[in-house]
Design a protein around this motif. Structure first.
Motif, PDB file in Angstrom:
ATOM      1  N   PHE A 122      -7.809 -41.267 -15.177  1.00 35.69           N
ATOM      2  CA  PHE A 122      -6.837 -41.723 -14.182  1.00 35.69           C
ATOM      3  C   PHE A 122      -5.455 -41.844 -14.813  1.00 35.69           C
ATOM      4  O   PHE A 122      -4.455 -41.402 -14.249  1.00 35.69           O
ATOM      5  N   SER A 123      -5.406 -42.433 -15.985  1.00 36.22           N
ATOM      6  CA  SER A 123      -4.133 -42.624 -16.670  1.00 36.22           C
ATOM      7  C   SER A 123      -3.434 -41.302 -16.957  1.00 36.22           C
ATOM      8  O   SER A 123      -2.228 -41.161 -16.729  1.00 36.22           O
ATOM      9  N   ARG A 124      -4.176 -40.328 -17.436  1.00 35.95           N
ATOM     10  CA  ARG A 124      -3.590 -39.017 -17.738  1.00 35.95           C
ATOM     11  C   ARG A 124      -3.039 -38.341 -16.489  1.00 35.95           C
ATOM     12  O   ARG A 124      -1.942 -37.804 -16.487  1.00 35.95           O
ATOM     13  N   TRP A 125      -3.821 -38.345 -15.403  1.00 35.32           N
ATOM     14  CA  TRP A 125      -3.402 -37.648 -14.186  1.00 35.32           C
ATOM     15  C   TRP A 125      -2.264 -38.366 -13.482  1.00 35.32           C
ATOM     16  O   TRP A 125      -1.454 -37.737 -12.804  1.00 35.32           O
ATOM     17  N   TYR A 126      -2.184 -39.681 -13.611  1.00 35.50           N
ATOM     18  CA  TYR A 126      -1.087 -40.418 -12.983  1.00 35.50           C
ATOM     19  C   TYR A 126       0.256 -40.117 -13.636  1.00 35.50           C
ATOM     20  O   TYR A 126       1.299 -40.340 -13.038  1.00 35.50           O
ATOM     21  N   ARG A 127       0.250 -39.631 -14.849  1.00 34.62           N
ATOM     22  CA  ARG A 127       1.503 -39.267 -15.524  1.00 34.62           C
ATOM     23  C   ARG A 127       2.079 -37.947 -15.013  1.00 34.62           C
ATOM     24  O   ARG A 127       3.246 -37.660 -15.222  1.00 34.62           O
ATOM     25  N   ARG A 128       1.275 -37.143 -14.352  1.00 32.35           N
ATOM     26  CA  ARG A 128       1.724 -35.834 -13.862  1.00 32.35           C
ATOM     27  C   ARG A 128       2.427 -35.947 -12.519  1.00 32.35           C
ATOM     28  O   ARG A 128       2.156 -36.855 -11.738  1.00 32.35           O
ATOM     29  N   GLN A 129       3.298 -34.997 -12.272  1.00 29.37           N
ATOM     30  CA  GLN A 129       4.026 -34.942 -11.005  1.00 29.37           C
ATOM     31  C   GLN A 129       3.115 -34.448  -9.885  1.00 29.37           C
ATOM     32  O   GLN A 129       2.279 -33.572 -10.106  1.00 29.37           O
ATOM     33  N   PHE A 130       3.289 -35.011  -8.711  1.00 23.59           N
ATOM     34  CA  PHE A 130       2.597 -34.527  -7.520  1.00 23.59           C
ATOM     35  C   PHE A 130       3.518 -34.757  -6.334  1.00 23.59           C
ATOM     36  O   PHE A 130       4.086 -35.839  -6.178  1.00 23.59           O
ATOM     37  N   ASP A 131       3.670 -33.764  -5.499  1.00 19.87           N
ATOM     38  CA  ASP A 131       4.582 -33.837  -4.360  1.00 19.87           C
ATOM     39  C   ASP A 131       3.873 -34.475  -3.161  1.00 19.87           C
ATOM     40  O   ASP A 131       3.345 -33.797  -2.296  1.00 19.87           O
ATOM     41  N   PHE A 132       3.865 -35.821  -3.126  1.00 10.54           N
ATOM     42  CA  PHE A 132       3.203 -36.536  -2.043  1.00 10.54           C
ATOM     43  C   PHE A 132       3.927 -36.348  -0.718  1.00 10.54           C
ATOM     44  O   PHE A 132       3.295 -36.399   0.339  1.00 10.54           O
ATOM     45  N   THR A 133       5.222 -36.119  -0.755  1.00 13.29           N
ATOM     46  CA  THR A 133       5.974 -35.888   0.478  1.00 13.29           C
ATOM     47  C   THR A 133       5.471 -34.629   1.173  1.00 13.29           C
ATOM     48  O   THR A 133       5.165 -34.638   2.378  1.00 13.29           O
ATOM     49  N   GLN A 134       5.369 -33.549   0.432  1.00 18.57           N
ATOM     50  CA  GLN A 134       4.859 -32.302   1.005  1.00 18.57           C
ATOM     51  C   GLN A 134       3.403 -32.466   1.447  1.00 18.57           C
ATOM     52  O   GLN A 134       3.012 -32.004   2.516  1.00 18.57           O
ATOM     53  N   PHE A 135       2.608 -33.141   0.624  1.00 17.99           N
ATOM     54  CA  PHE A 135       1.204 -33.361   0.959  1.00 17.99           C
ATOM     55  C   PHE A 135       1.065 -34.129   2.272  1.00 17.99           C
ATOM     56  O   PHE A 135       0.295 -33.739   3.156  1.00 17.99           O
ATOM     57  N   ASN A 136       1.814 -35.220   2.419  1.00 18.45           N
ATOM     58  CA  ASN A 136       1.743 -36.021   3.642  1.00 18.45           C
ATOM     59  C   ASN A 136       2.213 -35.230   4.858  1.00 18.45           C
ATOM     60  O   ASN A 136       1.587 -35.274   5.922  1.00 18.45           O
ATOM     61  N   ARG A 137       3.308 -34.502   4.709  1.00 18.86           N
ATOM     62  CA  ARG A 137       3.839 -33.698   5.822  1.00 18.86           C
ATOM     63  C   ARG A 137       2.819 -32.636   6.251  1.00 18.86           C
ATOM     64  O   ARG A 137       2.544 -32.471   7.443  1.00 18.86           O
ATOM     65  N   ASP A 138       2.258 -31.925   5.283  1.00 18.55           N
ATOM     66  CA  ASP A 138       1.291 -30.876   5.595  1.00 18.55           C
ATOM     67  C   ASP A 138       0.005 -31.450   6.202  1.00 18.55           C
ATOM     68  O   ASP A 138      -0.589 -30.847   7.098  1.00 18.55           O
ATOM     69  N   THR A 139      -0.419 -32.615   5.727  1.00 18.93           N
ATOM     70  CA  THR A 139      -1.615 -33.252   6.270  1.00 18.93           C
ATOM     71  C   THR A 139      -1.395 -33.660   7.723  1.00 18.93           C
ATOM     72  O   THR A 139      -2.254 -33.427   8.576  1.00 18.93           O
ATOM     73  N   LEU A 140      -0.243 -34.265   8.005  1.00 17.18           N
ATOM     74  CA  LEU A 140       0.052 -34.664   9.383  1.00 17.18           C
ATOM     75  C   LEU A 140       0.176 -33.455  10.299  1.00 17.18           C
ATOM     76  O   LEU A 140      -0.286 -33.475  11.445  1.00 17.18           O
ATOM     77  N   THR A 141       0.785 -32.395   9.799  1.00 17.93           N
ATOM     78  CA  THR A 141       0.927 -31.176  10.596  1.00 17.93           C
ATOM     79  C   THR A 141      -0.439 -30.591  10.941  1.00 17.93           C
ATOM     80  O   THR A 141      -0.667 -30.148  12.069  1.00 17.93           O
ATOM     81  N   LEU A 142      -1.351 -30.610   9.997  1.00 12.39           N
ATOM     82  CA  LEU A 142      -2.688 -30.055  10.209  1.00 12.39           C
ATOM     83  C   LEU A 142      -3.557 -30.968  11.079  1.00 12.39           C
ATOM     84  O   LEU A 142      -4.295 -30.494  11.938  1.00 12.39           O
ATOM     85  N   ALA A 143      -3.459 -32.279  10.872  1.00  9.67           N
ATOM     86  CA  ALA A 143      -4.378 -33.216  11.518  1.00  9.67           C
ATOM     87  C   ALA A 143      -3.966 -33.634  12.927  1.00  9.67           C
ATOM     88  O   ALA A 143      -4.826 -33.958  13.745  1.00  9.67           O
ATOM     89  N   LEU A 144      -2.668 -33.650  13.214  1.00  4.03           N
ATOM     90  CA  LEU A 144      -2.208 -34.142  14.511  1.00  4.03           C
ATOM     91  C   LEU A 144      -1.736 -33.007  15.410  1.00  4.03           C
ATOM     92  O   LEU A 144      -1.120 -32.055  14.933  1.00  4.03           O
ATOM     93  N   PRO A 145      -1.976 -33.128  16.704  1.00  5.25           N
ATOM     94  CA  PRO A 145      -1.452 -32.110  17.620  1.00  5.25           C
ATOM     95  C   PRO A 145       0.073 -32.148  17.646  1.00  5.25           C
ATOM     96  O   PRO A 145       0.674 -33.199  17.436  1.00  5.25           O
TER      97      PRO A 145
END
Length: 92
Positions: free
Chosen positions: A53-76
Motif C-alpha cells: 500500500f505504501s509503495r503504490w500510494y507514492r505513485r501518481q494516479f489521475d483520480f479526476t479522470q477516473f471519477n469523470r470516466d466512471t460517472l460517464t459510464l455508470a450514469l445516464p
C-alpha cells in the motif's frame, strides 16, 4: 462495481496492468471495511501488505479522470447532477 472500475481503468492510457490490479483491489478493500483507512487496517481486509500500500500510494494516479470516466459510464446522460458540499464536522 469491479466491472465498471476495470472498464474505466482499461480505457485510461496512462494506467498499466500492475497499477490497474492495485486500484481494483484498493477500491474493493475500501468498500469492505469500516474505520480509518490506514495501511495496516487495509492490509487486514485484503491480500496486500502495508508495504505494498505504501509503495503504490507514492505513485501518481489521475483520480479526476477516473471519477469523470466512471460517472460517464455508470450514469445516464440525462440523469447527471453535480453538487459540492463544503461543510465538515469538527471533532474537537
Amino acid at each position: 462495481m469491479e466491472s465498471i472500475v476495470e472498464t474505466v481503468l482499461r480505457s485510461m492510457s496512462n494506467v498499466n496492468k500492475p497499477q490497474r490490479i492495485f486500484i481494483v483491489a484498493l477500491l474493493t478493500t475500501l468498500v469492505v471495511f469500516q474505520g480509518k483507512a490506514t495501511f495496516r487496517n487495509m492490509s487486514r481486509y485484503s491480500q496486500m501488505s502495508e508495504k505494498r500500500f505504501s509503495r503504490w500510494y507514492r505513485r501518481q494516479f489521475d483520480f479526476t479522470q477516473f471519477n469523470r470516466d466512471t460517472l460517464t459510464l455508470a450514469l445516464p446522460k440525462n440523469g447527471r447532477i453535480a453538487a459540492i458540499d463544503a461543510s465538515f464536522i469538527n471533532e474537537d
